[in-house]
Design a protein around this motif. Sequence first.
Motif, mmCIF file in Angstrom:
data_model
loop_
_atom_site.group_PDB
_atom_site.id
_atom_site.type_symbol
_atom_site.label_atom_id
_atom_site.label_comp_id
_atom_site.label_asym_id
_atom_site.label_seq_id
_atom_site.Cartn_x
_atom_site.Cartn_y
_atom_site.Cartn_z
ATOM 1 N N UNK A 6 23.374 10.751 25.614
ATOM 2 C CA UNK A 6 22.671 11.924 25.132
ATOM 3 C C UNK A 6 22.540 12.122 23.679
ATOM 4 N N UNK A 7 21.481 12.419 23.367
ATOM 5 C CA UNK A 7 21.581 13.128 21.670
ATOM 6 C C UNK A 7 22.454 13.878 21.283
ATOM 7 N N UNK A 8 22.917 14.893 21.963
ATOM 8 C CA UNK A 8 24.132 15.780 21.606
ATOM 9 C C UNK A 8 25.431 15.181 21.553
ATOM 10 N N UNK A 9 25.491 13.997 22.406
ATOM 11 C CA UNK A 9 26.759 13.140 22.484
ATOM 12 C C UNK A 9 26.852 12.249 21.231
ATOM 13 N N UNK A 67 18.579 13.574 10.021
ATOM 14 C CA UNK A 67 19.033 12.632 11.259
ATOM 15 C C UNK A 67 19.297 11.233 10.930
ATOM 16 N N UNK A 68 18.936 10.574 9.839
ATOM 17 C CA UNK A 68 19.280 8.985 9.791
ATOM 18 C C UNK A 68 20.631 9.001 9.396
ATOM 19 N N UNK A 94 29.011 12.806 13.833
ATOM 20 C CA UNK A 94 29.577 13.990 12.886
ATOM 21 C C UNK A 94 31.235 13.540 12.592
ATOM 22 N N UNK A 95 31.870 13.082 13.918
ATOM 23 C CA UNK A 95 33.365 12.648 13.860
ATOM 24 C C UNK A 95 33.300 11.257 12.874
ATOM 25 N N UNK A 96 32.343 10.533 13.115
ATOM 26 C CA UNK A 96 32.555 9.395 12.284
ATOM 27 C C UNK A 96 32.487 9.712 10.677
ATOM 28 N N UNK A 129 18.130 6.309 13.581
ATOM 29 C CA UNK A 129 17.894 7.761 14.124
ATOM 30 C C UNK A 129 18.773 7.993 15.201
ATOM 31 N N UNK A 130 19.198 9.317 15.331
ATOM 32 C CA UNK A 130 20.146 9.611 16.815
ATOM 33 C C UNK A 130 19.275 9.219 17.971
ATOM 34 N N UNK A 131 18.051 9.618 18.043
ATOM 35 C CA UNK A 131 17.735 9.090 19.414
ATOM 36 C C UNK A 131 17.609 7.641 19.592
ATOM 37 N N UNK A 132 17.341 6.863 18.325
ATOM 38 C CA UNK A 132 17.504 5.571 18.438
ATOM 39 C C UNK A 132 18.730 4.992 19.047
#
Length: 126
Positions: A40-43, A63-64, A49-51, A29-32
């Motif tokens: 931060x989650x936005x970062x 989000x996984x 997205x880039x990867x 998960x992004x938050x994890x």
Amino acid sequence: MHHAVRFTGAQIRYILWLDRLSRGGCGVKNVELAEALGLSRPSVHQMLKALSDLGVVRQETFGLAHLTDGGRALARKYAVCYALLEEKMADLCGLGGVSEAALCGLLADMSPQSTDRLYASQAPST
């Protein structure tokens, strides 16, 4: 695919953490990932997205994030190289003398050929 790509230290750090957190093949998960990296989650979303655009990560709708097969191979290579550099730097500077970001930056600054040689010298034979 990845030979032509030069990854940044930050990207390498993400790849390593995605691999660490996704043991057993589960998604992350992004938050994890944000908590593990102290970001931060936005970062995290932006970097994933880039990867993903580079073919290293596959993201599910909710989000996984998963490393692709190529991403897992890359993570294995970077993990072996990272561990060797960490050990050598600990010998020189003491434990904790060099940050994770600095070691990932060093990996990013190495030529792909140097990274391949370092990996080949340490990777268990299959």
